[in-house]
Motif scaffolding. Sequence first.
Motif, mmCIF file in Angstrom:
data_model
loop_
_atom_site.group_PDB
_atom_site.id
_atom_site.type_symbol
_atom_site.label_atom_id
_atom_site.label_comp_id
_atom_site.label_asym_id
_atom_site.label_seq_id
_atom_site.Cartn_x
_atom_site.Cartn_y
_atom_site.Cartn_z
ATOM 1 N N LYS A 9 47.458 112.423 56.847
ATOM 2 C CA LYS A 9 48.284 112.239 55.656
ATOM 3 C C LYS A 9 48.886 113.557 55.196
ATOM 4 O O LYS A 9 50.064 113.614 54.797
ATOM 5 C CB LYS A 9 47.436 111.625 54.539
ATOM 6 C CG LYS A 9 48.210 111.360 53.260
ATOM 7 C CD LYS A 9 47.325 110.697 52.204
ATOM 8 C CE LYS A 9 48.114 110.426 50.928
ATOM 9 N NZ LYS A 9 47.267 109.778 49.887
ATOM 10 N N ARG A 10 48.099 114.616 55.249
ATOM 11 C CA ARG A 10 48.584 115.910 54.780
ATOM 12 C C ARG A 10 49.754 116.403 55.614
ATOM 13 O O ARG A 10 50.788 116.811 55.064
ATOM 14 C CB ARG A 10 47.449 116.951 54.814
ATOM 15 C CG ARG A 10 47.872 118.339 54.352
ATOM 16 C CD ARG A 10 46.741 119.338 54.477
ATOM 17 N NE ARG A 10 46.303 119.496 55.861
ATOM 18 C CZ ARG A 10 46.957 120.254 56.749
ATOM 19 N NH1 ARG A 10 48.053 120.913 56.397
ATOM 20 N NH2 ARG A 10 46.507 120.364 57.980
ATOM 21 N N GLU A 14 54.304 117.133 55.463
ATOM 22 C CA GLU A 14 55.027 118.308 55.921
ATOM 23 C C GLU A 14 56.029 117.976 57.013
ATOM 24 O O GLU A 14 56.656 118.879 57.582
ATOM 25 C CB GLU A 14 54.033 119.359 56.435
ATOM 26 C CG GLU A 14 53.072 119.860 55.367
ATOM 27 C CD GLU A 14 52.062 120.845 55.918
ATOM 28 O OE1 GLU A 14 52.216 121.257 57.100
ATOM 29 O OE2 GLU A 14 51.124 121.220 55.191
ATOM 30 N N GLY A 15 56.153 116.669 57.334
ATOM 31 C CA GLY A 15 57.140 116.247 58.325
ATOM 32 C C GLY A 15 56.585 116.002 59.712
ATOM 33 O O GLY A 15 57.349 115.958 60.683
ATOM 34 N N PHE A 16 55.267 115.790 59.848
ATOM 35 C CA PHE A 16 54.649 115.562 61.158
ATOM 36 C C PHE A 16 54.064 114.152 61.190
ATOM 37 O O PHE A 16 53.117 113.839 60.462
ATOM 38 C CB PHE A 16 53.582 116.619 61.447
ATOM 39 C CG PHE A 16 54.161 117.989 61.630
ATOM 40 C CD1 PHE A 16 54.526 118.445 62.889
ATOM 41 C CD2 PHE A 16 54.379 118.817 60.531
ATOM 42 C CE1 PHE A 16 55.083 119.711 63.051
ATOM 43 C CE2 PHE A 16 54.930 120.068 60.682
ATOM 44 C CZ PHE A 16 55.294 120.535 61.937
ATOM 45 N N LEU A 17 54.634 113.314 62.039
ATOM 46 C CA LEU A 17 54.250 111.915 62.128
ATOM 47 C C LEU A 17 53.414 111.693 63.385
ATOM 48 O O LEU A 17 53.777 112.138 64.478
ATOM 49 C CB LEU A 17 55.500 111.030 62.179
ATOM 50 C CG LEU A 17 56.526 111.299 61.070
ATOM 51 C CD1 LEU A 17 57.776 110.472 61.290
ATOM 52 C CD2 LEU A 17 55.927 111.007 59.706
ATOM 53 N N LEU A 18 52.287 111.011 63.218
ATOM 54 C CA LEU A 18 51.396 110.765 64.349
ATOM 55 C C LEU A 18 52.124 109.993 65.439
ATOM 56 O O LEU A 18 52.746 108.961 65.181
ATOM 57 C CB LEU A 18 50.163 109.983 63.888
ATOM 58 C CG LEU A 18 49.059 109.798 64.930
ATOM 59 C CD1 LEU A 18 48.474 111.145 65.346
ATOM 60 C CD2 LEU A 18 47.953 108.891 64.386
ATOM 61 N N PHE A 25 51.614 114.855 67.417
ATOM 62 C CA PHE A 25 52.541 114.531 66.337
ATOM 63 C C PHE A 25 53.986 114.785 66.742
ATOM 64 O O PHE A 25 54.272 115.628 67.598
ATOM 65 C CB PHE A 25 52.213 115.367 65.092
ATOM 66 C CG PHE A 25 50.889 115.042 64.475
ATOM 67 C CD1 PHE A 25 50.796 114.189 63.385
ATOM 68 C CD2 PHE A 25 49.717 115.575 65.008
ATOM 69 C CE1 PHE A 25 49.562 113.885 62.828
ATOM 70 C CE2 PHE A 25 48.482 115.276 64.450
ATOM 71 C CZ PHE A 25 48.411 114.425 63.363
ATOM 72 N N ASN A 26 54.892 114.041 66.082
ATOM 73 C CA ASN A 26 56.321 114.319 66.158
ATOM 74 C C ASN A 26 56.675 115.212 64.969
ATOM 75 O O ASN A 26 56.487 114.811 63.816
ATOM 76 C CB ASN A 26 57.140 113.025 66.074
ATOM 77 C CG ASN A 26 56.883 112.101 67.250
ATOM 78 O OD1 ASN A 26 56.434 112.536 68.302
ATOM 79 N ND2 ASN A 26 57.177 110.827 67.073
ATOM 80 N N GLY A 68 54.939 115.329 70.649
ATOM 81 C CA GLY A 68 53.845 115.864 71.456
ATOM 82 C C GLY A 68 53.238 117.155 70.959
ATOM 83 O O GLY A 68 52.727 117.948 71.763
ATOM 84 N N ILE A 69 53.265 117.381 69.638
ATOM 85 C CA ILE A 69 52.700 118.621 69.099
ATOM 86 C C ILE A 69 51.244 118.396 68.711
ATOM 87 O O ILE A 69 50.942 117.554 67.856
ATOM 88 C CB ILE A 69 53.494 119.087 67.857
ATOM 89 C CG1 ILE A 69 54.980 119.261 68.201
ATOM 90 C CG2 ILE A 69 52.917 120.383 67.295
ATOM 91 C CD1 ILE A 69 55.857 119.497 66.990
ATOM 92 N N PRO A 70 50.299 119.105 69.301
ATOM 93 C CA PRO A 70 48.896 118.967 68.898
ATOM 94 C C PRO A 70 48.689 119.427 67.451
ATOM 95 O O PRO A 70 49.400 120.318 66.973
ATOM 96 C CB PRO A 70 48.155 119.877 69.876
ATOM 97 C CG PRO A 70 49.088 120.052 71.029
ATOM 98 C CD PRO A 70 50.462 120.019 70.448
ATOM 99 N N TYR A 71 47.734 118.835 66.795
ATOM 100 C CA TYR A 71 47.461 119.139 65.387
ATOM 101 C C TYR A 71 47.252 120.635 65.166
ATOM 102 O O TYR A 71 47.799 121.215 64.216
ATOM 103 C CB TYR A 71 46.225 118.361 64.936
ATOM 104 C CG TYR A 71 45.786 118.666 63.520
ATOM 105 C CD1 TYR A 71 46.400 118.056 62.436
ATOM 106 C CD2 TYR A 71 44.747 119.566 63.272
ATOM 107 C CE1 TYR A 71 45.997 118.331 61.131
ATOM 108 C CE2 TYR A 71 44.334 119.848 61.980
ATOM 109 C CZ TYR A 71 44.965 119.229 60.911
ATOM 110 O OH TYR A 71 44.569 119.512 59.635
ATOM 111 N N GLU A 72 46.507 121.283 66.039
ATOM 112 C CA GLU A 72 46.154 122.685 65.828
ATOM 113 C C GLU A 72 47.351 123.623 66.046
ATOM 114 O O GLU A 72 47.313 124.787 65.643
ATOM 115 C CB GLU A 72 44.998 123.095 66.739
ATOM 116 C CG GLU A 72 45.281 122.994 68.231
ATOM 117 C CD GLU A 72 45.005 121.601 68.802
ATOM 118 O OE1 GLU A 72 44.967 121.487 70.035
ATOM 119 O OE2 GLU A 72 44.819 120.659 67.997
#
Length: 304
Positions: A9-10, A14-18, A25-26, A68-72
């Motif tokens: 959710k956080r 910020e503009g990152f969708l699972l 994330f996208n 395809g951006i990993p959370y970290e």
Amino acid sequence: MALKAEDIKRVKGEGFLLNRGTQCFNGRIITENGTLTARQLIRVGEAAEKFGSGTVAFTTRMTVEVPGIPYEKIPAFQSFLAGEGMSTGGTGAKVRPVIVCKGTTCVFGLYDTQGLAKELHRLYYEGYRSVSLPHKFKIGVGGCPNNCCKPDLNDIGIVGQQVPLYDPEKCRACKVCQVVKACPMGAATLPEGEKLVLSREACNHCGRCRESCPFGALVGEETRYKVYLGGRWGKQVRIGTPLSSLFTRDEVISLVEKAILLFKRDGLPGERFGSTVERLGLERVEALLLSRELLDQKKEILGE
């Protein structure tokens, strides 16, 4: 690493969708007015290769997504983009990025759409970024009645207009009338043996006829703007309701802010602006938008 719901959710804020079915994330990159510099485009491509899947997607609302951006890697991705003046965002129950057509450079464009969109972005996407609304609020900027970017399907839509000014004294009733040839709406007619006749009901103010008469019988006035309220697309489609008059550029900029303030003050939680307009009634809404009441209450409405 298992993702927690609060983390998902956080970063969405910020503009990152699972990305469905993955742990990545996208990342949604914002454009001020549908344009990026060549250097920014290069940086987006480099970011996609460095942090994401190596591909880039363009959304229907003129933002750019890197999947395809990993959370970290999200903070590093944001920092990398910031090096070329870009940021992520565009989600949540807030003012969304402005959608705009290419009217600035289009042969049919009646004004600088990208310039207006950039100003609206600065004032209301950036300026109101901390303001939570009952639902998302979308702004559409169109350059002419061709409606290429569907402004009337946004919470507030702006469409360029050019009302023809006709001087019958200058009309020579040419056998082949250039105004009639130029008009795509059939609003201009030349009855046999008579002068040019313009139908105000059929005219859509597209400006195609401007300067078409070699004798100056018809010219276009300064660009004005038609404003639509409460449009939306999706499960419940609603064509925006037009206000009863046309406006100047400065008036439009003020109207957008008033509409946001009205939605903030009178909208119900989870309600789209179109439903607010219907519930309050167009007559009352238009009266509020044409008065100073909402601007005078701005600090109170925003809780400042």
